[in-house]
Design a protein around this motif. Sequence first.
Motif: not given
Length: 100
Positions: A94-99, A85-87, A90-91
């Motif tokens: 980076l892709r803007g899917k989680v703020s 879940g951490d990674w 994280y990704w």
Amino acid sequence: MSGYASFREFYPFYLNEHSDLRCRRMHFAGSTLVLLVIAVALLTRNAWWLWLAPVAGYGFAWIGHFVFEKNRPATFTHPLYSLMGDWVMYWQILRGKVSI
């Protein structure tokens, strides 16, 4: 907390446990430091650096949970899914899917 049949089932719970932006920022900072530590270890060809990876990763994440979220890290009950879940988070950051 109940068991999860799959990571797909676990991940919404994981995101809910990281609803505070400051906690997510701490996770992001810790994960970024883990990547930097691994890069330094590879570039210097010195595995000694690698002992810092879990300190950076878990240190920042756990501060985020205990100080900001006021909850117990999922690592304590679901270590593999939590690491995954951490990674994923994280990704997604980076892709803007989680703020953050």
